[in-house]
Design an enzyme around this catalytic site. Structure first.
Site, mmCIF file in Angstrom:
data_model
loop_
_atom_site.group_PDB
_atom_site.id
_atom_site.type_symbol
_atom_site.label_atom_id
_atom_site.label_comp_id
_atom_site.label_asym_id
_atom_site.label_seq_id
_atom_site.Cartn_x
_atom_site.Cartn_y
_atom_site.Cartn_z
ATOM 1 N N GLU A 1 -7.926 4.997 -8.126
ATOM 2 C CA GLU A 1 -6.770 4.214 -8.559
ATOM 3 C C GLU A 1 -7.171 2.801 -8.954
ATOM 4 O OE1 GLU A 1 -4.753 7.078 -5.361
ATOM 5 O OE2 GLU A 1 -4.855 4.943 -4.884
ATOM 6 N N ASP B 1 -2.462 7.410 3.374
ATOM 7 C CA ASP B 1 -1.246 6.902 3.997
ATOM 8 C C ASP B 1 -1.525 6.415 5.418
ATOM 9 O OD1 ASP B 1 0.125 7.569 1.722
ATOM 10 O OD2 ASP B 1 0.977 9.407 2.521
ATOM 11 N N GLU C 1 2.258 1.632 -2.064
ATOM 12 C CA GLU C 1 1.106 2.535 -2.008
ATOM 13 C C GLU C 1 0.971 3.234 -3.362
ATOM 14 O OE1 GLU C 1 -2.161 4.020 0.232
ATOM 15 O OE2 GLU C 1 -0.717 2.436 0.657
#
Length: 474
Positions: free
Chosen positions: A305, A458, A274
């Site tokens: 990201e 998450d 992750e």
């Protein structure tokens, strides 16, 4: 990372709308508007007949568990105690006022915190930064921990408070216990929340910490050595972004050690990595090129990201400075395809990477190399569904509290002749393929007034993995 679901995942160390393909890519926009207007997607009272209700019902029908499920999951190595509170109220308590806003790769002072928080709140974008001054961070943390309404969440190195918060079913290797906790401050803001002249377009959060243990990934070797006894079916890793607080020399040295440690994980155990918010292009480039991507099986990341990764490694659309509103689906698709084609598993490349789970506020895409994963239609739908339930803090989708904000139509690629897609709530997941790579797209039902912004990424990745089935070939 947040805990997964239920006691079946006791191994955790705490750390879209459907689419109709229009095969003619040059279909006139007037025809597309006519097709869209023919669907009952206009204003409707929330309920089973609304676009949101139809989409949620279609998801429920599609989301089925895989034939082979994970029994034991090991998660490392970024663990901490999160202190969650109102960002605006904390900064006001610190005597700070909104300025013009400016991003800082590392925070050195309260003024840097003010600049960075203003910058990201104005964009409604998530971010995470390292705070270099230990004493100043400690002073701010003291104010935050005593702040009315502050919540402590489990989010590695396990100190006494974190150990206390762990579920009894979570096994913690004794070697990972330490005398003090690592605290991360999570400053939340709501959509439309104002601070002076500043108004947040979306609900989100800004995270900062002075976390040296996780920054050095100090527990990675302990974590890997414990896997022989624990015998997991799946390994989930995070924390590489925390290395930004280290010197370049230490980053380079530690990254090589990270690759060696991950390579020591027994073959046959899939590894999910992750990613998280970063500002150091050299570090990100090293993560991409120094074999990290080659030794993991799956990636999870968001729109910031993804673009930063492409910018750091000279990928597609890397000339963009930032996304202009909702990330363009075709551009996102191009970058995801490039990652798997350049760094993923192939006949000519010794890489294990075969899967990427991308998430942004209004849609998700799950991309896999053909032949390595099953049940991805259910996986991407489950990830999108949990984004709505987590944010609204509900057990199921409450159609009165969510809205469909995904693009009404989009192209699947800009670097080649992509297909044009128009949304259809009764077909919540659309699939397309490109040179041996499969794409699964679904919109998100966005919570209108979110209760939670922390840990959504998450939760999305965890849910997607929960419903995924891997086919390993050795």
């Amino acid at each position: 990372m947040a805990l997964w679901r239920g006691s079946a995942y006791a191994g955790f160390l705490a750390l879209a709308v459907g689419c109709v393909f229009l095969l003619e890519p040059q279909l006139p926009s007037s025809a597309l508007r006519l097709l869209w207007s023919s669907l009952p997607l206009g204003p409707a009272s929330p309920g089973p007949g609304s676009p949101e209700g139809r989409l949620a019902a279609a998801w429920d029908a599609l989301i089925v568990r895989p034939v082979r499920r994970w029994r034991r999951v090991a998660v490392g190595v970024n663990a901490c105690v999160d202190v969650v509170l109102s960002g605006v109220k904390l900064l006001q308590a610190l005597g700070l006022n909104p300025g013009d806003g400016k991003d800082h790769s590392i925070l050195h002072s309260r003024n840097d915190l003010e600049d960075a928080f203003t910058h990201f709140m104005g964009k409604g974008a998530a971010a995470e930064r390292f705070f270099s001054d230990k004493e100043t961070f400690h002073d701010i943390a003291q104010v935050a921990s005593k702040f009315p309404g502050a919540q402590v969440l489990l989010c590695g190195p396990v100190g006494p408070k974190l150990h206390e918060l762990l579920d009894d079913n979570v096994f913690v290797p004794p070697e990972s216990l330490q005398e003090v906790d690592e605290f991360h401050l999570i400053l939340e803001y709501q959509a439309g929340e104002e601070w002076g002249q500043l108004k947040a377009p979306h609900a989100n959060r800004f995270i900062f910490s002075h976390d040296l243990s996780n920054g050095a990934m100090s527990m990675l070797e302990v974590f890997v050595s414990s896997l022989e006894e624990f015998q997991p079916d799946l390994v989930v890793l995070s924390g590489l972004h925390m290395m930004e607080g280290q010197s370049k020399e230490l980053q380079r040295k530690r990254l090589l050690e990270v690759v060696t440690s991950i390579s020591d994980i027994p073959a046959g155990i899939p590894i999910h990595l992750e990613l998280a918010s970063m500002t150091n292009r050299e570090l990100m480039s090293s993560i991409v090129h120094q074999q990290v991507f080659h030794v993991v099986t799956s990636l999870g990341l968001n729109e910031q990201e993804l673009l930063f990764l492409s910018q750091s490694a000279a990928g597609p659309h890397s000339s963009l400075s930032s996304w202009d509103g909702v990330p363009d689906v075709g551009m996102v698709s191009d970058i995801l395809f490039w990652i798997l084609k350049e760094h993923g598993k192939s006949k000519s490349r010794a890489s294990d990477l075969t899967r990427i789970h991308f998430h942004t506020l209004v849609y998700h895409i799950l991309v896999t190399v053909d032949g390595h994963w099953a049940n991805q239609l259910a996986a991407v739908a489950a990830g999108a569904r949990v984004a709505g339930t987590q944010a609204c803090a509900t057990e199921a989708i409450d159609t009165g509290r969510v809205s469909l904000r995904a693009p009404l139509e989009f192209l699947t690629s800009h670097s080649e002749a992509g297909s044009r897609v128009v949304l259809n709530p009764d077909e919540p997941v659309v699939e397309w393929r490109r040179e041996g790579v499969s794409f699964h797209f679904t919109p998100v039902l966005v919570c209108k007034d979110p209760v939670r912004t922390v840990g959504l990424g998450d939760a999305i990745s965890a849910e997607g993995l929960f419903y995924s089935e891997v086919h390993l070939h050795y």
